[in-house]
Design a protein around this motif. Structure first.
Motif, short mmCIF file in Angstrom:
data_model
loop_
_atom_site.label_atom_id
_atom_site.label_comp_id
_atom_site.label_asym_id
_atom_site.label_seq_id
_atom_site.Cartn_x
_atom_site.Cartn_y
_atom_site.Cartn_z
N ASN A 109 -5.77 17.33 4.85
CA ASN A 109 -4.58 17.19 4.20
C ASN A 109 -3.62 16.14 4.81
O ASN A 109 -2.89 16.64 5.75
N ARG A 110 -3.99 14.94 4.85
CA ARG A 110 -3.25 13.99 5.65
C ARG A 110 -1.93 14.05 5.35
O ARG A 110 -0.92 13.76 6.16
N SER A 111 -1.15 14.04 4.02
CA SER A 111 0.04 14.29 4.00
C SER A 111 0.82 15.42 4.85
O SER A 111 1.86 15.18 5.25
N ASN A 112 0.11 16.49 4.77
CA ASN A 112 0.59 17.61 5.29
C ASN A 112 0.63 17.47 7.08
O ASN A 112 1.63 17.75 7.62
N ASN A 113 -0.39 16.91 7.39
CA ASN A 113 -0.61 16.32 8.80
C ASN A 113 0.60 15.27 9.10
O ASN A 113 1.21 15.59 10.26
N PHE A 114 0.92 14.29 8.52
CA PHE A 114 1.93 13.40 8.69
C PHE A 114 3.19 14.20 8.73
O PHE A 114 4.13 13.93 9.79
N ILE A 115 3.48 15.10 7.96
CA ILE A 115 4.87 15.82 7.81
C ILE A 115 4.81 16.61 9.18
O ILE A 115 5.88 16.82 9.69
N THR A 116 3.61 17.43 9.40
CA THR A 116 3.92 18.17 10.79
C THR A 116 4.12 17.37 12.00
O THR A 116 4.55 17.83 12.80
N ILE A 117 3.41 16.19 11.99
CA ILE A 117 3.84 15.08 13.16
C ILE A 117 5.30 14.86 13.01
O ILE A 117 5.83 14.86 14.21
N GLN A 118 5.94 14.55 12.15
CA GLN A 118 7.16 14.19 11.98
C GLN A 118 8.04 15.26 12.47
O GLN A 118 9.06 15.23 12.95
#
Length: 95
Positions: free
Chosen positions: A12-21
């Motif tokens: 889930n790349r989108s969720n990973n990106f949001i979590t990183i941000q």
């Protein structure tokens, strides 16, 4: 128990990106709190207030480390760049 995110499965790349941000924003928030507490310590003469606020401020520094750990586990490239910058600083400032 369902995990909020997985350190292994990044499907889930989108969720990973949001979590990183979010981790980056949380680091900023903790650093802002440290600055605020430091100002509060400087603005009071009360030794109990100074000691209490200092203790809380030290906890915020631990939180910064925890969030960096989270960021580095989610985005290993961030850790690589952080370590590179730290090494450059150390190399430039050796006496």
């Amino acid at each position: 128990m369902r995990r909020m995110f997985s350190l292994v499965d990044n499907s889930n790349r989108s969720n990973n990106f949001i979590t990183i941000q979010n981790a980056r924003e949380d680091i900023i928030g903790e650093l802002d709190a440290i600055n605020q507490y430091n100002r509060h310590i400087q603005e009071t003469d009360d030794p109990v207030a100074k000691a209490t606020i200092h203790d809380i401020m030290m906890e915020e520094e631990v939180h910064v480390g925890q969030f960096f750990g989270l960021l580095f586990s989610l985005n290993p490239e961030s850790k690589t760049q952080f370590e590179k910058g730290y090494k450059e600083f150390m190399d430039d400032n050796r006496k």
